[in-house]
Design a protein around this motif. Structure first.
Motif, PDB file in Angstrom:
ATOM      1  N   THR A 127       0.712  -1.393  -0.119  1.00 46.59           N
ATOM      2  CA  THR A 127      -0.318   0.370   0.536  1.00 46.59           C
ATOM      3  C   THR A 127       1.317   1.561  -0.044  1.00 46.59           C
ATOM      4  OG1 THR A 127      -0.158   0.131   2.367  1.00 46.59           O
ATOM      5  CG2 THR A 127      -1.708  -1.256   1.173  1.00 46.59           C
ATOM      6  N   GLU A 128      -0.051   2.284   0.303  1.00 45.64           N
ATOM      7  CA  GLU A 128       0.671   3.687  -0.083  1.00 45.64           C
ATOM      8  C   GLU A 128       1.532   3.839   1.229  1.00 45.64           C
ATOM      9  OE1 GLU A 128      -1.175   6.956  -1.117  1.00 45.64           O
ATOM     10  OE2 GLU A 128      -2.167   5.979  -2.991  1.00 45.64           O
ATOM     11  N   ARG A 129       1.538   3.238   2.402  1.00 42.89           N
ATOM     12  CA  ARG A 129       1.684   3.338   3.462  1.00 42.89           C
ATOM     13  C   ARG A 129       3.015   2.410   4.022  1.00 42.89           C
ATOM     14  NH1 ARG A 129      -2.564   6.132   7.325  1.00 42.89           N
ATOM     15  NH2 ARG A 129      -3.220   8.163   6.070  1.00 42.89           N
ATOM     16  N   SER A 130       2.807   1.456   3.860  1.00 40.35           N
ATOM     17  CA  SER A 130       2.665  -0.254   4.697  1.00 40.35           C
ATOM     18  C   SER A 130       2.775  -1.644   3.047  1.00 40.35           C
ATOM     19  CB  SER A 130       2.685  -0.380   5.796  1.00 40.35           C
ATOM     20  OG  SER A 130       2.955  -1.565   6.257  1.00 40.35           O
ATOM     21  N   GLU A 131       3.608  -2.293   4.176  1.00 43.10           N
ATOM     22  CA  GLU A 131       4.233  -4.207   3.073  1.00 43.10           C
ATOM     23  C   GLU A 131       2.608  -4.662   4.250  1.00 43.10           C
ATOM     24  OE1 GLU A 131       7.391  -4.334   1.246  1.00 43.10           O
ATOM     25  OE2 GLU A 131       7.220  -2.732   0.526  1.00 43.10           O
ATOM     26  N   PHE A 132       2.121  -5.966   3.448  1.00 42.55           N
ATOM     27  CA  PHE A 132       1.267  -6.964   4.597  1.00 42.55           C
ATOM     28  C   PHE A 132       1.958  -7.655   3.764  1.00 42.55           C
ATOM     29  CE2 PHE A 132      -0.640  -3.056   4.779  1.00 42.55           C
ATOM     30  CZ  PHE A 132      -1.034  -2.821   6.259  1.00 42.55           C
ATOM     31  N   LEU A 133       1.454  -8.654   4.654  1.00 37.42           N
ATOM     32  CA  LEU A 133       2.200 -10.514   4.536  1.00 37.42           C
ATOM     33  C   LEU A 133       0.667 -11.194   4.872  1.00 37.42           C
ATOM     34  CD1 LEU A 133       3.147 -12.814   3.366  1.00 37.42           C
ATOM     35  CD2 LEU A 133       5.164 -12.972   5.543  1.00 37.42           C
ATOM     36  N   LYS A 134       0.125 -12.146   4.525  1.00 33.96           N
ATOM     37  CA  LYS A 134      -1.313 -12.008   4.427  1.00 33.96           C
ATOM     38  C   LYS A 134      -0.959 -13.643   4.148  1.00 33.96           C
ATOM     39  CE  LYS A 134      -3.412  -8.538   6.427  1.00 33.96           C
ATOM     40  NZ  LYS A 134      -3.922  -8.366   7.820  1.00 33.96           N
ATOM     41  N   PRO A 135      -0.616 -14.754   4.990  1.00 31.67           N
ATOM     42  CA  PRO A 135      -0.925 -15.944   4.991  1.00 31.67           C
ATOM     43  C   PRO A 135      -2.163 -16.550   5.261  1.00 31.67           C
ATOM     44  CG  PRO A 135       1.127 -15.581   6.976  1.00 31.67           C
ATOM     45  CD  PRO A 135       0.431 -14.538   6.515  1.00 31.67           C
ATOM     46  N   CYS A 136      -2.315 -17.723   4.204  1.00 25.96           N
ATOM     47  CA  CYS A 136      -3.952 -18.501   4.345  1.00 25.96           C
ATOM     48  C   CYS A 136      -3.914 -19.785   5.353  1.00 25.96           C
ATOM     49  CB  CYS A 136      -4.486 -18.281   3.389  1.00 25.96           C
ATOM     50  SG  CYS A 136      -4.060 -16.861   1.505  1.00 25.96           S
ATOM     51  N   GLU A 137      -4.287 -19.242   6.442  1.00 28.77           N
ATOM     52  CA  GLU A 137      -5.135 -20.599   7.546  1.00 28.77           C
ATOM     53  C   GLU A 137      -4.022 -21.011   8.066  1.00 28.77           C
ATOM     54  OE1 GLU A 137      -7.999 -22.592   6.149  1.00 28.77           O
ATOM     55  OE2 GLU A 137      -9.464 -20.825   5.333  1.00 28.77           O
ATOM     56  N   MET A 138      -2.119 -19.931   7.765  1.00 25.16           N
ATOM     57  CA  MET A 138      -1.187 -21.132   8.340  1.00 25.16           C
ATOM     58  C   MET A 138      -0.397 -19.965   9.761  1.00 25.16           C
ATOM     59  SD  MET A 138       0.666 -21.895   5.216  1.00 25.16           S
ATOM     60  CE  MET A 138      -0.815 -22.668   4.598  1.00 25.16           C
TER      61      MET A 138
END
Length: 86
Positions: free
Chosen positions: A57-68
């Motif tokens: 995003t403009e403000r940050s980065e996000f790691l989103k694991p899926c169900e783990m």
């Protein structure tokens, strides 16, 4: 090398990597002009898998694991080895 670099180290589309002495089929898909990524890896001949989304995003980065747990995804990203001929 950061998480995003490791994700970008995987080719777009399907490839095969080695992780923990097993081959994994990996699919990387990019969205939103390279601002989001989906990675799904499944052990070939096994049931283990890795699934994640990564968002910039403009403000940050996000790691989103899926169900783990995050740790499982990060371990995979830090330890997979690309194979020349999978």
């Amino acid at each position: 090398m950061g998480v995003l670099d490791k994700i970008k180290g995987l080719p777009v589309g399907y490839s095969v990597v080695e992780y923990q002495n097993k081959k994994y089929g990996v699919t990387r898909t990019d969205f939103n002009n390279g601002k989001s990524f989906k990675v799904f890896a499944k052990a070939l001949g096994g049931s283990d898998f890795i699934s994640l989304n990564y968002y910039i995003t403009e403000r940050s980065e996000f790691l989103k694991p899926c169900e783990m747990p995050n740790e499982k995804v990060i371990h995979f990203l830090n330890h997979y080895k690309r194979l020349e001929n999978g």
